[in-house]
Enzyme design. Structure first.
Site, PDB file in Angstrom:
ATOM      1  N   ASP A   1       3.583   0.438  10.607  1.00 12.52           N
ATOM      2  CA  ASP A   1       4.300  -0.804  10.368  1.00 12.52           C
ATOM      3  C   ASP A   1       5.266  -0.649   9.191  1.00 12.52           C
ATOM      4  O   ASP A   1       4.845  -0.373   8.063  1.00 12.52           O
ATOM      5  CB  ASP A   1       3.260  -1.888  10.063  1.00 12.52           C
TER       6      ASP A   1
ATOM      7  N   THR B   1      10.978  -1.959  10.866  1.00 24.41           N
ATOM      8  CA  THR B   1      11.497  -0.592  10.838  1.00 24.41           C
ATOM      9  C   THR B   1      12.947  -0.592  11.311  1.00 24.41           C
ATOM     10  O   THR B   1      13.823   0.031  10.687  1.00 24.41           O
ATOM     11  CB  THR B   1      10.655   0.328  11.746  1.00 24.41           C
TER      12      THR B   1
ATOM     13  N   ASP C   1       2.047  -9.116  14.544  1.00 24.19           N
ATOM     14  CA  ASP C   1       3.397  -8.917  15.082  1.00 24.19           C
ATOM     15  C   ASP C   1       3.542  -9.623  16.425  1.00 24.19           C
ATOM     16  O   ASP C   1       4.528 -10.309  16.677  1.00 24.19           O
ATOM     17  CB  ASP C   1       3.694  -7.417  15.293  1.00 24.19           C
TER      18      ASP C   1
END
Ligand code: ADP
Ligand code: MG
Length: 528
Positions: A62, A96, A390
């Site tokens: 993550d 990311t 998420d």
């Protein structure tokens, strides 16, 4: 008189970097941070193992979690980390992507600076590029309805790929979609809002990951406090108490000095009496379940048990608050403040056999649910929790906005081509900057290919070709290396994940590229 004397405007503990050096420093920092996390991008991205100075271990894929553990020092680098943090706060996924995108935008800026394009022109070009990108995203976005379960499942699935929990992805996706749908509230205009605080994620080591489930209610990670209490209550009326159910020190101190054994007996009887009274007040209020944030004295436990009451002590404050919300009750300090109105309600309260857990389900407020995760190790559970978080956030995004785009490098390739076309219509030096902005998107398909072990140039060229031929949903199958229709493959993401990533990456790049003077005050050694 002053001729030849330097004018000192800065204290000598200020480190100053100017001009090209300052730009270079920020570019290097952004590139370095992006490079550090790019290997985690996509389903075939690798994990990182991070060990803190105290020896705590985190294994994760993550983006924002890695950046937090890295504790970046460089001032420009900190801004890049903020991009990931904003992304996490606003949308919950794509951290990311956003970071890698800033790195790529700064790399393009570096090339533009080398071609003597002025930073202001770069920033303006990036601004135009960003506006175009958001417009193209709007055009590409596809509608998803509140009840489009299949589509929502795919969005949840995409957010969870590559998080080392592949085995139970489908099951967890179902749980997450159910949870978010359950707590979503319809607004007057027919759109929905979701309060992420209505969904609690609870973790318990033990059993297999497959035992993950959705509880329409709350989970307290404590057993009942005393064996003699019933282990299940139906039609639960729950007293929520903030103060301990015991005699507090001040009460004891105010007692007279004990000199004889009779007095001692009287004293302890009196003490027992006041403890019994505490329990009686709870019974009188009509409660059959007690959640106490502090301790419960043995005698009180005994009286509660005798009255068939289920009680839990030392409940975390956070859990107390969630319970009050879920049960539509209120937290009071002492039993004497309990009334029917302050009690919370639920269908059942029960202890989970072989686990330190109490589950309260069928709560009065249906908009409070708990996702209960099980797993054989804490490390695994932590990563599972991040994946579920998420997924819950992307379902929230998708339900609130009703829009998604196609992933696997598809939307980025389309953006690159369309922004380049647009740049050509602008012309001049600004064109160069807009083209740079467009080309920065290539980093996503390129990195997906690289992390999957494919030739990056081959794949990027193949993708561009497919898009140029009108196959606008083409993306990279990261397992076979083929260029496929990612909409058919079900690799889809909320539009908000991409808009937010583009906005914050672009804004940060614009900010950094304009900097040509850095003054850093050193706090270190004053004697030096
Ligand atoms: P982020 O922190 O940015 O969310 P991830 O590691 O989750 O990073 O990777 C997200 C990227 O992986 C997105 O570009 C997404 O489209 C892509 N992706 C996810 N699942 C697949 C898949 N099955 N095939 C190809 N690409 C995928
Ligand atoms: Mg992700």
């Amino acid at each position: 008189m002053l001729a030849g004397q330097p004018i000192i405007i800065l204290r000598d503990n200020v480190d100053r970097t100017r001009g090209f050096e300052a730009q270079r420093s920020n570019i290097m920092a952004a590139k370095a941070i992006a490079a550090a996390i790019r290997t985690t991008l996509g389903p075939r991205g690798m994990d990182k193992m991070l060990v803190s100075s105290s020896g705590d271990v985190v294994i994760t894929n993550d983006g924002v979690t890695i950046l937090h553990e890295m504790t970046v020092q460089h001032p420009g680098g900190k801004l890049v980390v903020e991009v990931a943090e904003t992304q996490d706060d606003e949308v919950g996924d794509g951290t990311t992507t956003a970071t890698v995108l800033v790195g790529s935008l700064m790399e393009e800026a570096e090339a533009l600076l080398a071609q003597k394009v002025h930073p202001t022109i770069i920033a303006n070009g990036y601004q135009l590029g960003m506006e175009k990108a958001l417009q193209v995203l709007d055009e590409l976005a596809i509608t998803v309805g509140f009840n489009d379960r299949d589509v929502l499942l795919k969005i949840a699935g995409t957010a969870m790929t590559g998080k080392s929990i592949e085995a139970i992805k489908d099951k967890v996706a179902g749980i997450v979609v159910d949870a978010v749908q359950q707590v979503a509230a319809e607004k007057e205009d027919g759109t929905y809002t979701v309060d992420e605080d209505d969904i609690k994620i609870k973790k318990q080591v033990g059993d297999s990951m497959n035992d993950a489930r959705l509880i329409r209610g709350i989970v307290i990670d404590k057993k009942r406090v005393f064996e003699q209490m019933p282990n299940k209550i139906t039609d639960a009326r729950v007293a929520l108490l903030a103060q301990p159910l015991e005699i507090t020190k001040t009460q004891v101190k105010s007692k007279i000095k004990i000199t004889s054994s009779d007095q001692m007996k009287a004293f302890s009887e009196q003490e027992r009496e006041s403890l019994r009274k505490l329990a009686e007040q709870i019974v009188a209020a009509g409660a059959n379940v007690v959640l106490c944030q502090k301790g419960i004295a043995d005698a009180v436990q005994y009286y509660l048990a005798r009255n068939g009451i289920y009680a839990v002590e030392d409940v975390k404050e956070e859990d107390m608050k969630f319970a009050a919300k879920a049960l539509c009750g209120s937290i009071v300090n002492k039993p004497e403040e309990l009334t029917r109105e302050t009690l919370g309600h639920a269908e059942t309260t029960e202890e989970v056999p072989d686990a330190d857990m109490t589950i309260i389900s069928g709560c009065d407020n249906p908009k409070a649910v708990t996702i209960l995760l099980r797993g054989t190790s804490q490390l695994l559970l932590d990563e599972l929790e991040r994946a579920v978080y998420d997924a819950a956030r992307v379902i929230q995004d998708a339900i609130e906005d009703g829009k998604f785009v196609v992933g696997g490098g598809s939307v980025e390739t389309e953006l690159q081509l369309r922004i380049r076309d647009y740049a050509a219509t602008v012309g001049g030096r600004a064109q160069l900057a807009i083209e740079g902005f467009a080309n920065a998107f290539e980093v996503i398909p390129r990195t997906l290919a690289e992390n999957s072990g494919f030739d990056t140039i081959d794949k990027v060229v193949a993708l561009r070709k497919a898009h140029a031929n009108g196959a606008k949903h083409s993306g990279l199958n990261v397992y076979t290396g083929e260029v496929v229709d990612m909409l058919d493959a079900g690799v889809i993401e909320p539009q908000r994940v991409k808009t937010q990533a583009i906005k914050s990456a672009a804004e940060t790049a614009m900010l950094l590229v304009r900097v040509d003077d850095m003054m850093i005050t050193q706090t270190g050694n004053p004697a030096a």
